[in-house]
Design a protein around this motif. Structure first.
Motif, PDB file in Angstrom:
ATOM      1  N   UNK A 172     -16.240  67.127 -14.062  1.00  0.00           N
ATOM      2  CA  UNK A 172     -15.503  65.879 -13.921  1.00  0.00           C
ATOM      3  C   UNK A 172     -14.154  66.010 -14.620  1.00  0.00           C
ATOM      4  N   UNK A 173     -13.185  65.295 -14.125  1.00  0.00           N
ATOM      5  CA  UNK A 173     -11.824  65.403 -14.666  1.00  0.00           C
ATOM      6  C   UNK A 173     -11.461  64.222 -15.548  1.00  0.00           C
ATOM      7  N   UNK A 174     -12.086  63.060 -15.312  1.00  0.00           N
ATOM      8  CA  UNK A 174     -11.782  61.862 -16.078  1.00  0.00           C
ATOM      9  C   UNK A 174     -12.999  61.474 -16.917  1.00  0.00           C
ATOM     10  N   UNK A 175     -12.807  61.306 -18.199  1.00  0.00           N
ATOM     11  CA  UNK A 175     -13.886  60.858 -19.079  1.00  0.00           C
ATOM     12  C   UNK A 175     -14.727  61.962 -19.666  1.00  0.00           C
ATOM     13  N   UNK A 176     -14.326  63.224 -19.504  1.00  0.00           N
ATOM     14  CA  UNK A 176     -15.129  64.332 -20.018  1.00  0.00           C
ATOM     15  C   UNK A 176     -15.269  64.260 -21.535  1.00  0.00           C
ATOM     16  N   UNK A 177     -14.179  63.930 -22.238  1.00  0.00           N
ATOM     17  CA  UNK A 177     -14.228  63.858 -23.696  1.00  0.00           C
ATOM     18  C   UNK A 177     -15.143  62.730 -24.163  1.00  0.00           C
ATOM     19  N   UNK A 178     -15.163  61.630 -23.424  1.00  0.00           N
ATOM     20  CA  UNK A 178     -16.040  60.514 -23.760  1.00  0.00           C
ATOM     21  C   UNK A 178     -17.500  60.946 -23.707  1.00  0.00           C
ATOM     22  N   UNK A 179     -17.891  61.632 -22.626  1.00  0.00           N
ATOM     23  CA  UNK A 179     -19.280  62.057 -22.480  1.00  0.00           C
ATOM     24  C   UNK A 179     -19.652  63.103 -23.522  1.00  0.00           C
ATOM     25  N   UNK A 180     -18.716  63.972 -23.875  1.00  0.00           N
ATOM     26  CA  UNK A 180     -18.997  64.971 -24.902  1.00  0.00           C
ATOM     27  C   UNK A 180     -19.306  64.292 -26.232  1.00  0.00           C
ATOM     28  N   UNK A 181     -18.544  63.273 -26.555  1.00  0.00           N
ATOM     29  CA  UNK A 181     -18.768  62.545 -27.805  1.00  0.00           C
ATOM     30  C   UNK A 181     -20.096  61.801 -27.782  1.00  0.00           C
ATOM     31  N   UNK A 182     -20.398  61.142 -26.667  1.00  0.00           N
ATOM     32  CA  UNK A 182     -21.623  60.348 -26.555  1.00  0.00           C
ATOM     33  C   UNK A 182     -22.859  61.235 -26.647  1.00  0.00           C
ATOM     34  N   UNK A 183     -22.849  62.368 -25.959  1.00  0.00           N
ATOM     35  CA  UNK A 183     -24.023  63.235 -25.955  1.00  0.00           C
ATOM     36  C   UNK A 183     -24.229  63.924 -27.296  1.00  0.00           C
ATOM     37  N   UNK A 184     -23.141  64.166 -28.033  1.00  0.00           N
ATOM     38  CA  UNK A 184     -23.267  64.833 -29.326  1.00  0.00           C
ATOM     39  C   UNK A 184     -23.611  63.852 -30.442  1.00  0.00           C
ATOM     40  N   UNK A 185     -23.377  62.579 -30.225  1.00  0.00           N
ATOM     41  CA  UNK A 185     -23.502  61.573 -31.285  1.00  0.00           C
ATOM     42  C   UNK A 185     -24.862  61.560 -31.986  1.00  0.00           C
ATOM     43  N   UNK A 186     -26.005  61.694 -31.280  1.00  0.00           N
ATOM     44  CA  UNK A 186     -27.300  61.651 -31.993  1.00  0.00           C
ATOM     45  C   UNK A 186     -27.450  62.681 -33.089  1.00  0.00           C
ATOM     46  N   UNK A 187     -26.728  63.807 -32.991  1.00  0.00           N
ATOM     47  CA  UNK A 187     -26.845  64.851 -34.006  1.00  0.00           C
ATOM     48  C   UNK A 187     -26.334  64.376 -35.359  1.00  0.00           C
ATOM     49  N   UNK A 188     -25.316  63.526 -35.360  1.00  0.00           N
ATOM     50  CA  UNK A 188     -24.692  63.128 -36.622  1.00  0.00           C
ATOM     51  C   UNK A 188     -25.428  61.963 -37.276  1.00  0.00           C
ATOM     52  N   UNK A 189     -26.425  61.386 -36.612  1.00  0.00           N
ATOM     53  CA  UNK A 189     -27.184  60.276 -37.183  1.00  0.00           C
ATOM     54  C   UNK A 189     -28.324  60.840 -38.037  1.00  0.00           C
ATOM     55  N   UNK A 190     -28.571  60.227 -39.163  1.00  0.00           N
ATOM     56  CA  UNK A 190     -29.655  60.648 -40.047  1.00  0.00           C
ATOM     57  C   UNK A 190     -30.991  60.608 -39.313  1.00  0.00           C
ATOM     58  N   UNK A 191     -31.793  61.652 -39.507  1.00  0.00           N
ATOM     59  CA  UNK A 191     -33.107  61.708 -38.866  1.00  0.00           C
ATOM     60  C   UNK A 191     -34.005  60.579 -39.358  1.00  0.00           C
ATOM     61  N   UNK A 192     -33.829  60.178 -40.621  1.00  0.00           N
ATOM     62  CA  UNK A 192     -34.622  59.058 -41.142  1.00  0.00           C
ATOM     63  C   UNK A 192     -34.297  57.774 -40.405  1.00  0.00           C
ATOM     64  N   UNK A 193     -33.000  57.541 -40.179  1.00  0.00           N
ATOM     65  CA  UNK A 193     -32.588  56.347 -39.439  1.00  0.00           C
ATOM     66  C   UNK A 193     -33.108  56.390 -38.005  1.00  0.00           C
ATOM     67  N   UNK A 194     -33.053  57.569 -37.387  1.00  0.00           N
ATOM     68  CA  UNK A 194     -33.564  57.698 -36.021  1.00  0.00           C
ATOM     69  C   UNK A 194     -35.070  57.456 -35.972  1.00  0.00           C
ATOM     70  N   UNK A 195     -35.793  57.965 -36.985  1.00  0.00           N
ATOM     71  CA  UNK A 195     -37.236  57.750 -37.025  1.00  0.00           C
ATOM     72  C   UNK A 195     -37.587  56.278 -37.104  1.00  0.00           C
ATOM     73  N   UNK A 196     -36.871  55.539 -37.960  1.00  0.00           N
ATOM     74  CA  UNK A 196     -37.101  54.098 -38.065  1.00  0.00           C
ATOM     75  C   UNK A 196     -36.742  53.387 -36.772  1.00  0.00           C
TER      76      UNK A 196
END
Length: 298
Positions: A101-125
């Protein structure tokens, strides 16, 4: 100037020695002590060893007769298989879609990577709330659309559903990690190759099959080895969600069971033995994976 840096070993030593000391203190020394502890008789956490076990291989023999360890090993192997299929597989599909895709590629990259930066404890809750028996999001949605009623609420942590409940968040969290690695590999493929293929009449699927996938071979090999070894060390998210092996000691993983034995049961020497097994399994399985998914020179 750059070549002179490598001829003078002094600057290299200044940077290498502190890193070596750090790894020795916080990696190699604890690992060696773990090996020693696995053969020792340790009454509890923070207490000195009371000599060598009798027989010395007692803890290693216990591994084969411990039903919880067998459960933990089986669940971890299942997690490893699911990691390969879903984490790396979904990450590959998402990376190929975003790369086209040519439009919005950076947006999707950020969205898909976002769960990695969230604390696993917060995700578990968070996922505990999603899978909650009487007020969780999933049961509420199923109630609204009429699939279940108030008398047939699903207990997502019972024996029939706990594996889905425990492993789904783990799959979801790390898709973004492999997604970024694969996207980086796709970005390294020269556009000239795609242009030449387009001139030869190669469409979207043929570009993926004959260009993207072959040139991503080494990247995918790296992802698979990381996924396989990473599955052996999973701890935080399953521990927050399932705690001490619920239901009925069926949800143990090697990482969570090692923690339970060391810090809750107080069987430090047996916990050290499980830790050694995790390391050995990681080394052996990664070597097997490296041979199966052998990298190619282009």
């Amino acid at each position: 100037m750059n070549s002179m840096i490598y001829k003078k070993k002094g600057p290299l030593t200044v940077f290498l020695v502190p890193a070596l000391l750090f790894m020795t203190v916080f990696l190699y020394y604890p690992f060696i002590m773990n090996i020693i502890n696995s053969f020792s008789n340790i009454a509890g956490l923070g207490t000195a060893a009371m000599g060598v076990n009798t027989p010395w291989y007692q803890n290693y023999a216990k591994l084969f007769s411990d039903p919880n360890m067998k459960t933990a090993f089986g669940n971890t192997m299942l997690l490893m298989l699911l990691t390969i299929v879903f984490q790396v597989g979904i990450a590959l599909v998402l990376a190929l879609l975003v790369d086209n895709i040519r439009v919005g590629a950076q947006f999707f990259r950020t969205v898909y990577f976002f769960p990695i930066v969230i604390s696993a404890t917060a995700l578990g809750l968070l996922f505990n709330l999603i899978f909650l028996y009487d007020g969780g999001m999933i049961n509420q949605i199923l109630l609204k659309i009429g699939i279940i009623d108030a008398g047939t609420l699903i207990d997502w942590k019972d024996e029939g559903h706990f594996m889905l409940t425990m492993l789904s968040p783990v799959m979801w969290q790390y898709v973004g990690f492999y997604f970024v690695i694969i996207v980086t590999g796709l970005n390294n493929i020269s556009p000239d190759i795609y242009e030449a293929a387009e001139i030869d009449g190669a469409g979207g699927l043929k570009r993926v099959r004959y260009i993207a996938l072959p040139l991503l071979h080494n990247v995918l090999c790296t992802c698979l080895v990381l996924a396989i070894t990473g599955a052996l060390k999973v701890f935080d998210l399953p521990w927050v969600m399932m705690g001490r092996g619920i239901p009925m000691d069926r949800s143990w993983l090697t990482g969570t069971y090692m923690y339970e034995q060391t810090f809750n049961v107080g069987d430090v020497d047996y916990g050290s033995t499980i830790a050694i097994v995790i390391v050995v399994l990681g080394v052996v399985i990664s070597q097997i994976a490296n041979r199966i998914f052998k990298e190619k020179d282009y």
